[in-house]
Design an enzyme around this catalytic site. Structure first.
Site: not given
Ligand code: CP
Ligand code: NVA
Length: 305
Positions: A127, A130, A223, A291
């Site tokens: 990700h 983020q 997380d 973001r």
């Molecule tokens: N943190 C994040 O990516 O949030 P969403 O899943 O709401 O996009």
């Molecule tokens: N680890 C989480 C992050 C969400 C933004 C997922 O992949 O669902």
């Protein structure tokens, strides 16, 4: 393309952060920055989203771009049409593609076939948008010299943990992840990050004891224990991860000025207590706001003329 932080030099990461900070300041001052005037970006979501979708849409609009939203139920992407064909079609209309999906190979495949930049907005593996955002947020709270800071990640070794390994390696930050033995971050990512960290001197380590990780940490991050796609495991994971909750007791071992971060959505009472989340709400919602600013920088640097 913006697929993983590993692909950039420390100088490029710093440049992205400087531009994001500048665009944030300009937005606050009401200074327009239509760096991608007349361009268009596709936003593909094969998983759900609140922050990523809304921040990319607003970022595109602020840059003077149009955006097209596609998801797996309302489009041909997925079972009906291959990633390769989708990439070739979208390349004929658009100037860039943002994608959130499951396997990281889907993003790599899209980038391989597209003639336009591809931005990874979350895969099962990474990700990067983020984590770049989190680095900007840490700068705002702890100063621009990220070297010498210690970040502790506590919980599931997931896409966030993997991206933190890449991000911390780039900026020279000490990173310790505490996860259960069977839920460590990706082995290849860890190896790549260790190799990459030689350039900046970042110390990266994986442990199983949350207390050990959090000791003297400047930043504690967690997380969800069950990422998107793992919903069926949620109940079982609650038991496995119970010793990995970020709560007041755990934070006693951290630096006195510790900040706690969370990419959201958060499960209060699971990976983080209500009390700790609310005590760090300023940081966590600045993190969400950022973001917008970092993704603007990513789109401007990949898509502007
Ligand atoms: N943190 C994040 O990516 O949030 P969403 O899943 O709401 O996009
Ligand atoms: N680890 C989480 C992050 C969400 C933004 C997922 O992949 O669902």
């Amino acid at each position: 393309d913006f697929l993983k932080l590993l692909d950039y030099t420390p100088e490029q990461i710093d440049y992205l952060l400087r531009l994001a900070a500048q665009l944030k300041a300009e937005k606050k001052a009401g200074i327009p920055h239509r760096l991608c005037e007349g361009k268009n970006v596709a936003l593909i979501f094969e998983k759900t989203s609140t922050r990523t979708r809304s921040s990319f849409e607003v970022a595109a609009h602020d840059l003077g771009m149009g955006s097209t939203y596609l998801d797996s139920t309302g489009s041909q992407i997925g079972k009906k049409e291959s990633i390769a064909d989708t990439a070739r079609v979208l390349s004929r209309y658009l100037d860039g593609i943002m994608i959130r999906t499951f396997g990281h190979d889907r993003v790599e495949e899209l980038a391989k076939w597209a003639d336009i930049p591809v931005i990874n907005a979350l895969t099962d593996l990474l990700h990067p948008c983020q984590v770049l955002t989190d680095l900007l947020t840490i700068e705002e709270y702890k100063g621009k010299n990220l070297k010498g800071l210690k970040m502790a990640y506590v919980g599931d070794g997931n896409n966030m943990t993997n991206s933190f390994l890449y991000g911390c390696a780039k900026v020279g930050m000490t990173f310790v992840a505490a996860t259960p033995e069977d839920y460590r971050p990706d082995e290849t990512v860890f190896k790549n990050a260790l190799e990459d960290a030689k350039e900046t001197g970042a110390e990266l380590s994986l442990v199983t004891d949350p207390k050990e990780a959090v000791k003297d940490a400047d930043i504690v991050v967690t997380d969800t224990w069950a990422s998107m796609g793992q919903e069926a495991e949620h109940e079982a994971r609650k038991k496995i991860f119970a010793p990995y909750q970020v709560n007041k007791e755990l934070l006693k071992g951290a630096d006195k000025r510790v900040i706690v971060m969370h990419c959201l959505p958060a499960y209060r009472g699971e990976e983080i207590t209500e009390e700790v989340l609310e005590a760090n709400a300023d940081v966590i919602f600045d993190e969400a706001e950022n973001r917008l600013h970092t993704q603007k920088a990513i789109m401007a640097l990949t898509m502007a003329d």
